[in-house]
Design an enzyme around this catalytic site. Sequence first.
Site, short mmCIF file in Angstrom:
data_model
loop_
_atom_site.label_atom_id
_atom_site.label_comp_id
_atom_site.label_asym_id
_atom_site.label_seq_id
_atom_site.Cartn_x
_atom_site.Cartn_y
_atom_site.Cartn_z
N HIS A 37 4.12 -1.73 -4.09
CA HIS A 37 4.97 -1.39 -5.23
C HIS A 37 4.24 -0.74 -6.40
O HIS A 37 4.85 -0.49 -7.44
CB HIS A 37 5.73 -2.62 -5.72
CG HIS A 37 7.02 -2.82 -4.98
ND1 HIS A 37 8.07 -1.95 -5.10
CD2 HIS A 37 7.43 -3.76 -4.11
CE1 HIS A 37 9.07 -2.35 -4.35
NE2 HIS A 37 8.70 -3.46 -3.72
N TYR B 20 0.46 -2.93 -19.53
CA TYR B 20 0.48 -4.01 -18.55
C TYR B 20 -0.06 -3.48 -17.22
O TYR B 20 0.48 -2.52 -16.68
CB TYR B 20 1.93 -4.50 -18.43
CG TYR B 20 2.22 -5.55 -17.37
CD1 TYR B 20 1.25 -6.45 -16.94
CD2 TYR B 20 3.49 -5.65 -16.81
CE1 TYR B 20 1.55 -7.40 -15.99
CE2 TYR B 20 3.80 -6.60 -15.86
CZ TYR B 20 2.81 -7.48 -15.44
OH TYR B 20 3.10 -8.42 -14.49
N TYR C 143 2.15 -2.60 -14.50
CA TYR C 143 2.96 -1.40 -14.70
C TYR C 143 1.99 -0.22 -14.84
O TYR C 143 1.92 0.43 -15.88
CB TYR C 143 3.84 -1.54 -15.95
CG TYR C 143 5.01 -2.52 -15.82
CD1 TYR C 143 5.41 -3.00 -14.58
CD2 TYR C 143 5.72 -2.94 -16.94
CE1 TYR C 143 6.47 -3.89 -14.46
CE2 TYR C 143 6.80 -3.82 -16.84
CZ TYR C 143 7.16 -4.30 -15.59
OH TYR C 143 8.23 -5.16 -15.49
N GLY D 34 2.25 -5.24 -1.12
CA GLY D 34 3.68 -4.93 -1.08
C GLY D 34 3.95 -3.44 -1.31
O GLY D 34 5.06 -2.97 -1.14
N TYR E 296 5.36 -11.54 -14.06
CA TYR E 296 6.27 -12.35 -14.87
C TYR E 296 7.69 -12.24 -14.32
O TYR E 296 8.06 -11.26 -13.68
CB TYR E 296 6.27 -11.88 -16.33
CG TYR E 296 7.02 -10.58 -16.53
CD1 TYR E 296 6.38 -9.36 -16.37
CD2 TYR E 296 8.39 -10.57 -16.82
CE1 TYR E 296 7.07 -8.16 -16.51
CE2 TYR E 296 9.09 -9.38 -16.97
CZ TYR E 296 8.43 -8.18 -16.81
OH TYR E 296 9.12 -7.00 -16.93
N GLY F 188 -0.58 -7.78 -4.97
CA GLY F 188 -0.71 -6.97 -6.18
C GLY F 188 -0.14 -7.68 -7.40
O GLY F 188 -0.68 -7.58 -8.50
N VAL G 228 3.03 -10.32 -2.99
CA VAL G 228 2.30 -11.38 -3.69
C VAL G 228 0.91 -10.87 -4.11
O VAL G 228 0.45 -11.13 -5.23
CB VAL G 228 2.19 -12.62 -2.77
CG1 VAL G 228 1.10 -13.58 -3.22
CG2 VAL G 228 3.54 -13.33 -2.69
N ILE H 123 -8.23 -9.78 -1.67
CA ILE H 123 -7.76 -11.15 -1.87
C ILE H 123 -6.78 -11.45 -0.72
O ILE H 123 -5.74 -10.81 -0.60
CB ILE H 123 -7.08 -11.31 -3.24
CG1 ILE H 123 -8.05 -10.88 -4.35
CG2 ILE H 123 -6.64 -12.77 -3.43
CD1 ILE H 123 -7.39 -10.46 -5.64
C1 LIG Z 1 11.05 -2.27 -8.37
C2 LIG Z 1 9.93 -3.02 -9.02
C3 LIG Z 1 10.19 -4.21 -9.71
C4 LIG Z 1 9.16 -4.92 -10.32
N1 LIG Z 1 9.45 -6.07 -10.99
C5 LIG Z 1 8.45 -6.75 -11.60
C6 LIG Z 1 8.70 -7.97 -12.30
O1 LIG Z 1 9.83 -8.47 -12.35
N2 LIG Z 1 7.66 -8.57 -12.92
C7 LIG Z 1 6.39 -8.06 -12.87
O2 LIG Z 1 5.49 -8.68 -13.44
N3 LIG Z 1 6.13 -6.93 -12.21
C8 LIG Z 1 7.12 -6.27 -11.57
N4 LIG Z 1 6.83 -5.11 -10.90
C9 LIG Z 1 5.45 -4.62 -10.87
C10 LIG Z 1 4.66 -5.27 -9.75
O3 LIG Z 1 4.33 -6.58 -10.12
C11 LIG Z 1 3.37 -4.47 -9.52
O4 LIG Z 1 3.68 -3.16 -9.14
C12 LIG Z 1 2.48 -5.15 -8.47
O5 LIG Z 1 1.15 -4.75 -8.63
C13 LIG Z 1 2.95 -4.81 -7.08
O6 LIG Z 1 2.27 -5.56 -6.12
P1 LIG Z 1 2.34 -5.06 -4.61
O7 LIG Z 1 1.50 -5.96 -3.80
O8 LIG Z 1 3.77 -4.89 -4.21
O9 LIG Z 1 1.75 -3.61 -4.74
P2 LIG Z 1 0.54 -2.81 -4.07
O10 LIG Z 1 0.88 -1.39 -4.31
O11 LIG Z 1 0.33 -3.25 -2.66
O12 LIG Z 1 -0.71 -3.26 -4.93
C14 LIG Z 1 -0.85 -3.01 -6.31
C15 LIG Z 1 -2.33 -2.86 -6.67
O13 LIG Z 1 -3.06 -4.02 -6.31
C16 LIG Z 1 -4.04 -3.74 -5.31
N5 LIG Z 1 -3.96 -4.80 -4.32
C17 LIG Z 1 -2.87 -5.08 -3.56
N6 LIG Z 1 -3.11 -6.13 -2.78
C18 LIG Z 1 -4.38 -6.55 -3.04
C19 LIG Z 1 -5.19 -7.59 -2.51
N7 LIG Z 1 -4.73 -8.41 -1.57
N8 LIG Z 1 -6.46 -7.72 -2.98
C20 LIG Z 1 -6.92 -6.88 -3.94
N9 LIG Z 1 -6.19 -5.86 -4.46
C21 LIG Z 1 -4.92 -5.70 -4.02
C22 LIG Z 1 -3.63 -2.41 -4.75
O14 LIG Z 1 -4.71 -1.70 -4.17
C23 LIG Z 1 -3.02 -1.72 -5.94
O15 LIG Z 1 -4.02 -1.17 -6.76
C24 LIG Z 1 7.84 -4.41 -10.26
C25 LIG Z 1 7.59 -3.23 -9.57
C26 LIG Z 1 8.60 -2.54 -8.95
C27 LIG Z 1 8.29 -1.28 -8.22
#
Ligand SMILES: Cc1cc2nc3c(=O)[nH]c(=O)nc-3n(C[C@H](O)[C@H](O)[C@H](O)COP(=O)(O)OP(=O)(O)OC[C@H]3O[C@@H](n4cnc5c(N)ncnc54)[C@H](O)[C@@H]3O)c2cc1C
Length: 537
Positions: free
Chosen positions: A112, A475, A478, A110, A188, A181, A179, A239
């Site tokens: 994020h 966390y 974060y 995603g 949570y 990351g 989903v 994953i």
């Molecule tokens: C606006 C905002 C609101 C948020 N709200 C919450 C919240 O309510 N609760 C909470 O717990 N967290 C929250 N978060 C934090 C969020 O859960 C983490 O930033 C999460 O890791 C994002 O996942 P992503 O897939 O979007 O990010 P990405 O940037 O795509 O991935 C995050 C990390 O995981 C790795 N990764 C991604 N996909 C995979 C995969 N398929 N296999 C292996 N490694 C992978 C990436 O390389 C990177 O290191 C929030 C973040 C933001 C920016």
Amino acid sequence: MNMPKCSLLAFAFVILPSNLLAVSAQKSTDDLVQCLTNRTDNFTGLIRVIHTPQDPTYTPIYDLLFQELRFMTNSTPKPQVIVTPLIESHIQATIYCSKKHGFQIRIRSGGHDFEGSSYISEVPFVVLDLFRLNSINIDVGTAAAWVQSGATLGQLYYAISQKSRTLAFPAGYWSTVGVGGHLAGGGYGALLRKYGLAADNVIDALIIDVNGAILDRSSMGEDLFWAIRGGGHGNFGVIVSWKVKLVAVPEIVTVFKVNRTLEQGATKLVHKWQYVAPSMHEDLTMTLRISSVDTPQFPGRTMLIGFESLFLGGADRLLMLMNRRFPELGLTREDCMEMSWIESVLVLGDVFPNGSSPAILLDRAAAPKQYTKQKADYVEEPISVEGLEGIWKVFSEIEAEAGGMNWTPYGGRMSEIPESEIAYPHRAGNIFLIYEAVYWDGEKIGPVSPRHVRWVRNLHRYLTPFVSKNPRFAYANYRDYDLGVNNKGTTENQSVSWGIKYFKSNFNRLVQVKTKVDPDNFFKNEQSIPPSNVTTF
Ligand SMILES: Cc1cc2nc3c(=O)[nH]c(=O)nc-3n(C[C@H](O)[C@H](O)[C@H](O)COP(=O)(O)OP(=O)(O)OC[C@H]3O[C@@H](n4cnc5c(N)ncnc54)[C@H](O)[C@@H]3O)c2cc1C
Ligand SMILES: *[C@@H]1O[C@H](CO)[C@@H](O)[C@H](O)[C@H]1NC(C)=O
Ligand SMILES: *[C@@H]1O[C@H](CO)[C@@H](O)[C@H](O)[C@H]1NC(C)=O
Ligand SMILES: *[C@@H]1O[C@H](CO)[C@@H](O)[C@H](O)[C@H]1NC(C)=O
Ligand SMILES: *[C@@H]1O[C@H](CO)[C@@H](O)[C@H](O)[C@H]1NC(C)=O
Ligand SMILES: *[C@@H]1O[C@H](CO)[C@@H](O)[C@H](O)[C@H]1NC(C)=O
Ligand SMILES: *[C@@H]1O[C@H](CO)[C@@H](O)[C@H](O)[C@H]1NC(C)=O
């Protein structure tokens, strides 16, 4: 007379190797693209899979990668290639070719990540952008779903709501979070006290390892399956999908959001909240949104505390509970909004206009992108009234106009799950989690604002005596490079500094799993788990 000749010579020596470097870099990128093209056919139907900077598809996809706008600068290193897989073999090809031609992989679901670790690297790299792998299969009969990593939380929530009014999934508030990351780091949201984390509700997964093998829970083994639930960020492989357990919610849930200022006794309310919120019935997750406001109504600034709750039941039962445990808040029948769970996702998501259709959750661009710096803390003991008053002082600084905290109560299910159950370790003993953030107007100020970043670090410093210590925990979802990053060049074992903070005693088991499944440390980033014989990044 000699001087010019000398410097000319020096000039030639400087210029020649770097030219050669550029030539050889281009050659290795060409080799990589050749390898990828051969193994993926580049196109599946009309959809392009490989994107180099010369391709018209590269820039729009590159721009979409960014959720954290402070990294949108000209000096941010770009990937040599972006791969947008449609099927598993595209991922296998990317691993094979990147390994063969010496490129690092960054995996993005995603996008994020708070530090951009899914799309920024200082060495030549490929972004494996999973956004097209977003299928969701829900089985109401067994209350389970297979969801691919590239789906967003909003897409998952929406898909569940289309099948049932009484099933849900306990994950984060923000609909555009991926989903992949999110589950890999814990995850949570408003169902935390009743059902734990998203990662606590994972029952199977598919991962592609460094050798290109596609493994499910039984073939990856319980060690790796343990590790990816909380410690899975780009450490062990890609994953691809997750099987999750869906959880029961009533047809009608109740949401309330009430604001209280200092003038309305907010300090005492926050003080009391620390005692009641983590110990109330687990059907209730009552969070705090803490900020300061300077409005015509409150000139010169006051604190504004938003009490925001999801209750798994009707308003009458909620009011009974609140009157018994927290009458000081003065919650009324009018404050209570009864609705379905999917509507509560929209209301608590906080970015959608009142009355939005749940289908807005499908939109990957529905939530705004921001210029931010964030930090986190776990709190083990209630903060005194004097401590709270000190925090309010930090919020009287000008940068705080766009700063804030969310406090999320622990207790309930979170206290029942043992610390070593999955890789995410922060459980009993914590009364709440703090999210600390600052935002700025990047269009005006620029992508980086040192004074805003300084403010949030200052807030973090002020919180030191009130939060977990020795070490001060954090966390993994974060992500915060202030905690330390893997070494570039030196041999000091830096992973210990951030590793223990994110994972407590689970860190050592993560190192063991890493050593077993990726001994050559192919999957790595600034805060990746190192194999036990590796200290340099
Ligand atoms: C606006 C905002 C609101 C948020 N709200 C919450 C919240 O309510 N609760 C909470 O717990 N967290 C929250 N978060 C934090 C969020 O859960 C983490 O930033 C999460 O890791 C994002 O996942 P992503 O897939 O979007 O990010 P990405 O940037 O795509 O991935 C995050 C990390 O995981 C790795 N990764 C991604 N996909 C995979 C995969 N398929 N296999 C292996 N490694 C992978 C990436 O390389 C990177 O290191 C929030 C973040 C933001 C920016
Ligand atoms: C393409 O891949 C095949 C095997 O899949 C291999 O035999 C062939 O040499 C490759 N060609 C190039 C140009 O890499
Ligand atoms: C993919 O194929 C198209 C059409 O053949 C071509 O224009 C493009 O350069 C290719 N991209 C890569 C990265 O090979
Ligand atoms: C609480 O305050 C916030 C910030 O000023 C505002 O956006 C929100 O509408 C208020 N909520 C209520 C219920 O008044
Ligand atoms: C949305 O609007 C309706 C009617 O305009 C109102 O009754 C309801 O309380 C509002 N909901 C929120 C969350 O503001
Ligand atoms: C660490 O050990 C593994 C397995 O024996 C080996 O493949 C790898 O090269 C080693 N790495 C270093 C940096 O020594
Ligand atoms: C680095 O520290 C971790 C945690 O103590 C340990 O497991 C790992 O073996 C150490 N690595 C090296 C190379 O010393």
